[in-house]
Enzyme design. Structure first.
Site, PDB file in Angstrom:
ATOM      1  N   GLU C  34       1.094  -1.358  -0.053  1.00 53.12           N
ATOM      2  CA  GLU C  34      -0.211   0.146   0.178  1.00 53.12           C
ATOM      3  C   GLU C  34       0.797   1.007   0.106  1.00 53.12           C
ATOM      4  O   GLU C  34       1.860   1.638   0.532  1.00 53.12           O
ATOM      5  CB  GLU C  34      -0.787  -0.347   1.550  1.00 53.12           C
ATOM      6  CG  GLU C  34      -1.596   1.260   1.554  1.00 53.12           C
ATOM      7  CD  GLU C  34      -2.439   2.018   0.096  1.00 53.12           C
ATOM      8  OE1 GLU C  34      -3.323   0.692   0.083  1.00 53.12           O
ATOM      9  OE2 GLU C  34      -2.173   3.133   0.321  1.00 53.12           O
ATOM     10  N   THR C  44     -12.017   4.365  -0.349  1.00 57.35           N
ATOM     11  CA  THR C  44     -12.466   4.166   1.011  1.00 57.35           C
ATOM     12  C   THR C  44     -12.540   5.543   1.979  1.00 57.35           C
ATOM     13  O   THR C  44     -13.779   4.640   2.609  1.00 57.35           O
ATOM     14  CB  THR C  44     -11.776   3.549   1.026  1.00 57.35           C
ATOM     15  OG1 THR C  44     -11.477   2.164  -0.381  1.00 57.35           O
ATOM     16  CG2 THR C  44     -12.307   1.876   2.371  1.00 57.35           C
ATOM     17  N   ILE C  50     -22.501   4.220   0.278  1.00 52.50           N
ATOM     18  CA  ILE C  50     -23.550   4.075   0.188  1.00 52.50           C
ATOM     19  C   ILE C  50     -23.164   2.560  -0.448  1.00 52.50           C
ATOM     20  O   ILE C  50     -22.629   2.040  -1.092  1.00 52.50           O
ATOM     21  CB  ILE C  50     -24.233   4.481  -0.606  1.00 52.50           C
ATOM     22  CG1 ILE C  50     -24.312   6.376  -0.757  1.00 52.50           C
ATOM     23  CG2 ILE C  50     -26.005   3.907  -1.186  1.00 52.50           C
ATOM     24  CD1 ILE C  50     -25.011   6.423   0.142  1.00 52.50           C
ATOM     25  N   HIS C  52     -24.571   0.178  -3.375  1.00 51.29           N
ATOM     26  CA  HIS C  52     -26.283   0.723  -3.465  1.00 51.29           C
ATOM     27  C   HIS C  52     -26.471  -0.673  -3.695  1.00 51.29           C
ATOM     28  O   HIS C  52     -26.456  -2.020  -4.299  1.00 51.29           O
ATOM     29  CB  HIS C  52     -25.801   1.259  -5.187  1.00 51.29           C
ATOM     30  CG  HIS C  52     -24.893   2.227  -5.217  1.00 51.29           C
ATOM     31  ND1 HIS C  52     -25.905   3.795  -5.081  1.00 51.29           N
ATOM     32  CD2 HIS C  52     -23.455   3.159  -4.566  1.00 51.29           C
ATOM     33  CE1 HIS C  52     -25.363   4.429  -4.971  1.00 51.29           C
ATOM     34  NE2 HIS C  52     -23.784   4.252  -4.608  1.00 51.29           N
ATOM     35  N   GLU C 340     -15.010   3.021  -9.653  1.00 45.45           N
ATOM     36  CA  GLU C 340     -15.863   3.940  -8.864  1.00 45.45           C
ATOM     37  C   GLU C 340     -17.076   3.335  -8.607  1.00 45.45           C
ATOM     38  O   GLU C 340     -17.057   2.262  -8.029  1.00 45.45           O
ATOM     39  CB  GLU C 340     -15.990   5.369  -9.612  1.00 45.45           C
ATOM     40  CG  GLU C 340     -16.789   5.115 -11.205  1.00 45.45           C
ATOM     41  CD  GLU C 340     -17.037   5.490 -12.374  1.00 45.45           C
ATOM     42  OE1 GLU C 340     -17.057   6.960 -12.354  1.00 45.45           O
ATOM     43  OE2 GLU C 340     -16.768   5.441 -13.743  1.00 45.45           O
ATOM     44  N   SER C 345     -20.198  -1.496  -3.143  1.00 46.10           N
ATOM     45  CA  SER C 345     -20.837  -2.211  -3.339  1.00 46.10           C
ATOM     46  C   SER C 345     -20.327  -3.255  -3.695  1.00 46.10           C
ATOM     47  O   SER C 345     -20.556  -4.432  -3.105  1.00 46.10           O
ATOM     48  CB  SER C 345     -22.629  -2.030  -3.860  1.00 46.10           C
ATOM     49  OG  SER C 345     -22.407  -0.176  -4.182  1.00 46.10           O
ATOM     50  N   CYS C 440     -15.403  18.960  17.682  1.00 48.68           N
ATOM     51  CA  CYS C 440     -14.562  19.199  18.958  1.00 48.68           C
ATOM     52  C   CYS C 440     -13.632  18.700  18.100  1.00 48.68           C
ATOM     53  O   CYS C 440     -12.291  19.723  18.054  1.00 48.68           O
ATOM     54  CB  CYS C 440     -13.926  19.339  20.260  1.00 48.68           C
ATOM     55  SG  CYS C 440     -13.300  17.966  20.853  1.00 48.68           S
ATOM     56  N   CYS C 445      -9.480  15.862  22.523  1.00 51.55           N
ATOM     57  CA  CYS C 445      -8.629  14.078  22.340  1.00 51.55           C
ATOM     58  C   CYS C 445      -7.054  14.323  22.082  1.00 51.55           C
ATOM     59  O   CYS C 445      -6.109  12.865  22.315  1.00 51.55           O
ATOM     60  CB  CYS C 445      -9.812  13.415  22.319  1.00 51.55           C
ATOM     61  SG  CYS C 445     -10.216  13.110  20.973  1.00 51.55           S
TER      62      CYS C 445
END
Lengths: 118, 420, 489
Positions: C34, C44, C50, C52, C340, C345, C440, C445
Site C-alpha cells: 500500500e 475508501t 452507500i 447501492h 468508482e 457495493s 470538537c 483528545c
C-alpha cells in the site's frame, strides 16, 4: 516627536497622541478621555513595563514549569530575559511561589514559579 | 446497580465548579462531591499561564494556575471532595448522574441538586467550512496552548492565527516568546473581539500585524501545512477577489469563538438558549430541569474568570437553598434580547426575588456613546450609559429587587440605544 | 531487501482488502503493498458510504453484475465482521415528468438487474415517508434494499481477518517498477525494496490505470473525478431516515443527502475532473455547489453543525465500466481498474472473483485452517450500563474517557493500535475508534491520543503523524526550541 498609543485600561481603547521633546520627555497627551489614559500614555512613552510569563522545561518532568516575573520589567528587556530563561533548568521539586531566578538581569524582578511540580 | 446519595453534585472542577462548591459548602451543605475529568482540578486555567486574572476579585494580577490554586486551596480547607479523572457519562432529568473513572469504575449518584460547570469548547475548523487540504498543522488555539504550556511541546515554527479572540492573541505572544515566528493575526470582523490590552501586549509589542476584515480562503499542504491565503472580506463577510495575501506557514491556530459544552445538559432535558448556546436559567441559575443549575462558561461564554467565580458562587448558594427548601415557585418575568443585545442571562426571574439581579449580556456589535436600556410594558425601568459597548466585554445591568414587585408587565426587554 | 510471495496485491482500499480476505481462504502466501500509511487511504475513506441496490448500472455491465452480487453479500459479511451496516433504504426523487420518465427507466433497469422491492412513490406518500423533503417533489423511486455502511471500518475488518489468516500488509510502499521474470513471475520494485511473486493483483484505485499500463500493451487513460462533501454532527436530529438521491437529469447528476451508520448526515458529492489523483483539497466553489444542490432535496439545508469537509477521488474510465479480470496480454496478472461508484457495493464480489482467478492460476487449494475473526469489543458508548461496569472492572482503561464527543475510552484506543493491522497514526485511531470524529474535531483528545500512540508504538511523540508521511503534528520540544528560537535574534 509624536507617538500614537492605544490605551489598554478599558474597552474604549482611546487612541492617544503623545508629543515628545527631543530629549524624550512627554510634552503633552491628547485623545484620552480620562486621567487613567494620560497616566498610561506617559508610562508607555517613558518606560513601558510588562510582566513576562513563560514555560521552562524541567529535567525529569514531562510537564514544564510555568513562571513569571514577580514584578513588571521594562518591555525592551523581554528578549534578553527570554534568552536568559532559555538556559534555566529548574530542579524538582518546585513549589508555586519559589524563586527560580533572583533579580533576573538586574531588572529588580525575580522569576517565580506559578505552579508546583513535585 | 446501587446508587449513592449525595446532596450536591458539581460537574467540573474549573473555576465555576470550584466556586459553586465552595459557596454551597460555606452555607452548610456537607454532602457534596465535585467530579472532574482531568487529572487535576483547575480547568482551563491550568494552561493559561499568562497573567491578568483576578484583578476584580483579588485586586491583583495572577496567572491562571495561581488563580485556580486559590480556589483549590480553599476547597481543600473546606474538605470538599474532588474526584479527578472522572468523566460524567449522563445526567438524567431526575438528577441521576452516571460517571466513570479507571479507579472507581462506573458509579451512579442520585443527587439532591446538580450544578453543571463543564465549561466550553473551541469552534473547530469544520465549523468554519474553510476549504483546502486536511493537512497536519491546524489546531484550535487552546489545543496549541495545552501542547506548549502543559506538555512542553511546540506545534510549529511559523504561525498564522485566525481569529483575534483573547486565546488567539495570547497564543500569538506565547508562541513568539517560546521561539516561534508569528506572521499574522487574521480577523474576519472589522474589530477584534479580544481585549485592547491583549492587542497591544500580545501583537503590537511583537510587531505582529492584525488583518481586520480578512479571513483564510485557502489552506495548502498535502501532509503538513505549507501555506495559507487570506483575503479581504466585504460587509457580508464574503471574500473580495483580488485581495489575496499568501503566507508560507506550517501552523494555523484557530481562535474563532467558544461554544458552551452542553451535551450532558441536553441529555438531562435542559432547555438551551439559541442566543447563548447555554441553558435557559432563572436568577438562581436554575435550568428548566428542577434542581439542575448551571454556571460559568457552560451557561454563557464569559470574558473574565472573575465574573465566572462571582456567578458560580451565587449558583452554589442557590443550589444549597434548593436542597434545604425545595423549589422557589414559578418564574413570572421573562427577559428577552432587544436591539444590539445577545444572550441576556438570566432569561427568567421570580417576581418575589429578594436580592438584586445582574442581567448579563454580550453586545451584538460595537456601540459608542450608547446606553443599555431595560424596558417593561413600554416603560423604561433602567438605563446605563457607557462610552462603549463591545462584543468582547460582558455588559452587566443590576436590577434592584424592589423594582421587580412593581413592574407593569411580565416581559423585560434589554437593548442598546444610541444616546445623542 | 527481497521478499517473495505467491501473490502480490497492490492497493489496500476496500477492493484490495476484500480481495486479500478472499485470498486468505486459499493456501497461498500473500503480501499487500500500500502506498499510503494505512488501510483505506484513497477513495475508501472519502465516499458516500452507500451500498447501492443496483438499479443504476446498465444491465449486462460488470458494474451491474458486481453491484447486485456484492450488495447481496453485505448483510452477512458485515454481520460476521461486526461492521456497522444498515439497510436504511433510499429514494431517488424527481420533480417533473421528465424526471418521472428517468425514474421509470431506472425502475426497469433495476428489475432487469434483479433488484427487489423497487416501486415508484407519489408525492403525498413521499412526504409522509420523509417530511423534510422538498414539497415540490413529484415522485420518487423507492429502493428499500439500499444500504449504508462505514467503508473504512469494513476495510479494517476485512484486512484484520486477512492478516489473522496469514496475509502480510506493507505500508508506505509505492510501486515504482515491475519486471517480468523468465519463470513467468514478477519482480516489483518499491521505494523500500523488491518483491517477487507468481501472481500480481492490481487494486490500486486511483493509480490502477498507471499500474495497468506498466503491465499491458493496451493502454488505459483514467479520469480522476473529485467529489466534495459536508459531514454534519450527529447531535442534531437527522432530517432523513433514508438516503435521498436526486434524479440524474440534464442538470447533471445531483448530490445525495444521507444518514451515516454513525448517525451523522452526509451531503455531497459534486463532480469535477482533476489532473492530480492525490489532490483531495476542497474548494469554495465545490462546497458551494454541494450546498446549492443539496437544498433541492432538503430546502432547510443547514451546515451550522458541520464537522468537516472532505473530498474523494473516483477512478473513472471513459468506457464507463469496471475493468475486472486478467490483465490483457500479461498472464498471471489480474486487475480491478476504474473502480468508482458502485465500487464499495461491488467490493465483496470483485474480491471473491479476483481471488478466485489468482488461486486458479496458482493451482492452489483451499486453506483448511481458517483462524476465526474476532471483532473488536463493542464500543463503550454502545454498551449497556452493566456492560460498561464490567468493562471497567476487566480493564480500568475503559474508565478513562479520552474523546468526550464520541465517548471513546483509552482501552479502545490501545486496542485499535494493537489490532492485526493496527492504527499507527492519529487519523488511523480516529477511523478505527471515532476518537476525534466529533464536534470538537480532536481539539481535546488529540494530545491524549498522541500520548497513547507514542507509548504503544514506542515512538517519540515528535514522530507521531496525523496521517503518515510528513504530516507530523509537532515540531519540537519547548526545551530544544527555546535554545534555537527566533526571539533571540
Amino acid at each position: 516627536m509624536e507617538k500614537v498609543i492605544t490605551c489598554i485600561n478599558c474597552p474604549v481603547g482611546c487612541r492617544m497622541t503623545v508629543m515628545l521633546s527631543d530629549a524624550g520627555d512627554v510634552l503633552s497627551v491628547s485623545g484620552n478621555t480620562c486621567p487613567r489614559g494620560d497616566k498610561y500614555a506617559r508610562q508607555e512613552c517613558m518606560l513601558p513595563l510588562r510582566v513576562i510569563t513563560a514555560v521552562l522545561p524541567v529535567p525529569g518532568s514531562p510537564t514544564p514549569l510555568s513562571v513569571k516575573t514577580a514584578s513588571p520589567v521594562p518591555k525592551d528587556a523581554i528578549p534578553e530575559v527570554m534568552r536568559e530563561l532559555s538556559r534555566v533548568r529548574p530542579v524538582l521539586p518546585v513549589h508555586a511561589g519559589d524563586v527560580i531566578v533572583k533579580n533576573i538581569l538586574d531588572t529588580g524582578a525575580d522569576i517565580v514559579a506559578t505552579r508546583s511540580l513535585l | 446497580m446501587t446508587e449513592k446519595r449525595v446532596d450536591l453534585l458539581v460537574i467540573g472542577a474549573g473555576p465555576a465548579g470550584l466556586a459553586a462548591a465552595i459557596a454551597a459548602k460555606e452555607t452548610g451543605i456537607d454532602s457534596l462531591l465535585v467530579l472532574e475529568r482531568e487529572k487535576d482540578p483547575g480547568g482551563i486555567l491550568r494552561q493559561c499561564i499568562h497573567n491578568g486574572f483576578g484583578l476584580h476579585r483579588f485586586k491583583e494580577e495572577l496567572t491562571g494556575p495561581e488563580y485556580a490554586d486559590r480556589d483549590i486551596a480553599r476547597a481543600m480547607e473546606l474538605h470538599i471532595p474532588i474526584r479527578c479523572g472522572t468523566t460524567v457519562l449522563s445526567v438524567s432529568s431526575g438528577r441521576k448522574v452516571t460517571c466513570v473513572s479507571p479507579s472507581e469504575g462506573l458509579q451512579i449518584y442520585q443527587a439532591g441538586a446538580v450544578i453543571l460547570a463543564m465549561g466550553c469548547r473551541e469552534r473547530p475548523r469544520g465549523a468554519l467550512c474553510t476549504p483546502g487540504t486536511r493537512c497536519a498543522g491546524i489546531y484550535s488555539a487552546g489545543t496549541a496552548q495545552r501542547f506548549v504550556n502543559l506538555e512542553g511541546l511546540m506545534p510549529g515554527k511559523r504561525v498564522v492565527i485566525l481569529g483575534s479572540g483573547d486565546i488567539g492573541l495570547i497564543m500569538a505572544r506565547r508562541m513568539t516568546l517560546q521561539g516561534a515566528e508569528v506572521l499574522a493575526c487574521v480577523e474576519i470582523m472589522p474589530y477584534s473581539s479580544g481585549l485592547n490590552r491583549n492587542i497591544v501586549q500580545c501583537l503590537q509589542d511583537y510587531s505582529i500585524p492584525l488583518y481586520l476584515n480578512h479571513t483564510v480562503t485557502e489552506i495548502r499542504g498535502r501532509e503538513r501545512l505549507e501555506g495559507i491565503t487570506i483575503s479581504q472580506v466585504d460587509e457580508n463577510r464574503k471574500p473580495i477577489p483580488g485581495t489575496d495575501i499568501s503566507f508560507d506557514c506550517d501552523t494555523l491556530l484557530l481562535s474563532c469563538g467558544l461554544i458552551p459544552e452542553n451535551e450532558l445538559s441536553l441529555g438531562a432535558g435542559v432547555r438551551l438558549s439559541p442566543a447563548t448556546s447555554g441553558p435557559v436559567v432563572n436568577e438562581n441559575f436554575e435550568t428548566s430541569v428542577p434542581g439542575v443549575f448551571a454556571c460559568g462558561n457552560v451557561l454563557h461564554v464569559h470574558d473574565l474568570v472573575d465574573h465566572v467565580s462571582r456567578e458560580s458562587a451565587l449558583a452554589g448558594k442557590a443550589a444549597a437553598e434548593y436542597i434545604r427548601s425545595g423549589a422557589a415557585g414559578a418564574e413570572t418575568i421573562q427577559v428577552t434580547d432587544g436591539d444590539g443585545v445577545r444572550g441576556t442571562v438570566p432569561q427568567m426571574i421570580h417576581r418575589n426575588a429578594s436580592a438584586d439581579i445582574d442581567l448579563m449580556f454580550r453586545p451584538a456589535g460595537v456601540y459608542r456613546s450608547s446606553a443599555a436600556v431595560v424596558r417593561c410594558g413600554g416603560e423604561e425601568i433602567l438605563r446605563k450609559k457607557a462610552m462603549i459597548y463591545t462584543p468582547g466585554e460582558m455588559a452587566v445591568l443590576t436590577l434592584k429587587a424592589e423594582l421587580l414587585q412593581r413592574l407593569p408587565d411580565s416581559v423585560l426587554t434589554v437593548s442598546i440605544e444610541r444616546t445623542e | 531487501m527481497l521478499c517473495s510471495s505467491d501473490v502480490l496485491l497492490i492497493g489496500a482500499g476496500i477492493t484490495g482488502c476484500a480481495t486479500a480476505r478472499a485470498l486468505s481462504r486459499y493456501a497461498c502466501s500473500v503480501i499487500v503493498l500500500e502506498r499510503g500509511p494505512d488501510l483505506a487511504e484513497g477513495a475508501t475513506k472519502a465516499n458516500s458510504g452507500i451500498v447501492h441496490a443496483g438499479y443504476d448500472a446498465h444491465p449486462g455491465t460488470r458494474k451491474a453484475y458486481h453491484n447486485v452480487r456484492g450488495a447481496a453479500m453485505y448483510p452477512e459479511l458485515c454481520r460476521s465482521l461486526s461492521v456497522p451496516y444498515e439497510q436504511c433504504g433510499a429514494l431517488v426523487i424527481g420533480f417533473d415528468e421528465n424526471d418521472r420518465r428517468t425514474l421509470e427507466n431506472l425502475l426497469q433497469r433495476g428489475i432487469q438487474n434483479g433488484v427487489q422491492e423497487l416501486r415508484i412513490v407519489e408525492r403525498s406518500e413521499l412526504l409522509a415517508m420523509e417530511p423534510a423533503l422538498n414539497p415540490d417533489v413529484l415522485c420518487a423511486l423507492s429502493v428499500p434494499t439500499s444500504g449504508i455502511v462505514s467503508p473504512y471500518e469494513l476495510a479494517f475488518a476485512m484486512a484484520d481477518d486477512a492478516a489473522l489468516n496469514g496475509v502480510s500488509f506493507r505500508f508506505n510502499e509505492e510501486v515504482t517498477g515491475i519486471t517480468r521474470l523468465p519463470d513467468g513471475g514478477f519482480l516489483v520494485r518499491t521505494g523500500a525494496g523488491e518483491y517477487r511473486c507468481k501472481a500480481l493483483i492490481n487494486c490500486a484505485g486511483a493509480s490502477s490505470a498507471d499500474l495497468h499500463n506498466m503491465l499491458s500493451g493496451e493502454k488505459l487513460t483514467m479520469v480522476h473525478r473529485r467529489g466534495q462533501y459536508y459531514l454534519l454532527d450527529h447531535a442534531v436530529s437527522l432530517p432523513f431516515r433514508r438516503t435521498i438521491f436526486q434524479c440524474p437529469s440534464v442538470m447533471g447528476k445531483g448530490v445525495l443527502v444521507s444518514p451515516t451508520v454513525h448517525g451523522n448526515l452526509l451531503l455531497g458529492p459534486n463532480a469535477e475532473d482533476i489532473q492530480d489523483p492525490l489532490d483531495t483539497a476542497t474548494t469554495q466553489a465545490g462546497l458551494d455547489e454541494v450546498l446549492r444542490k443539496a437544498a433541492l432535496s432538503w430546502p432547510k439545508v443547514s451546515v451550522r453543525s458541520n464537522i468537516t469537509n472532505f473530498s474523494g477521488i473516483r477512478a473513472h474510465l471513459p468506457q464507463d465500466d469496471f475493468l475486472i479480470g486478467p490483465v490483457a496480454g500479461c498472464p498471471g496478472a489480474f486487475e480491478a481498474v476504474g473502480i468508482e461508484s458502485p465500487g464499495l457495493s461491488s467490493a465483496p464480489s470483485v474480491g471473491a472473483d479476483l481471488a478466485g482467478m489468482a488461486a486458479e492460476w496458482l493451482h492452489c487449494s483451499v486453506n483448511e485452517t481458517i483462524v476465526p475473526y474476532t471483532a473488536p469489543d463493542k464500543p463503550f458508548r454502545e454498551m449497556s450500563e452493566e456492560e460498561q461496569r464490567a468493562a471497567v472492572l476487566r480493564d480500568p482503561a475503559y474508565g478513562n474517557i479520552v474523546c468526550r464527543c464520541e465517548v471513546v475510552t483509552e482501552a479502545e484506543i490501545r486496542r485499535a493500535i494493537r489490532r492485526p493491522v493496527g492504527a499507527t497514526t492519529v487519523d488511523g485511531v480516529k477511523r478505527r475508534t471515532r476518537a476525534g470524529m466529533g464536534r470538537c474535531q480532536g481539539g481535546f483528545c488529540m494530545p491524549r491520543v498522541m500520548d497513547i500512540l507514542s507509548e504503544e508504538l514506542q515512538q517519540n511523540i515528535l514522530n507521531i503523524t496525523k496521517d503518515g508521511g510528513e504530516s507530523r503534528l509537532l515540531c519540537d520540544t519547548v526545551a530544544s526550541f527555546l535554545e534555537g528560537g527566533s526571539v533571540h535574534d
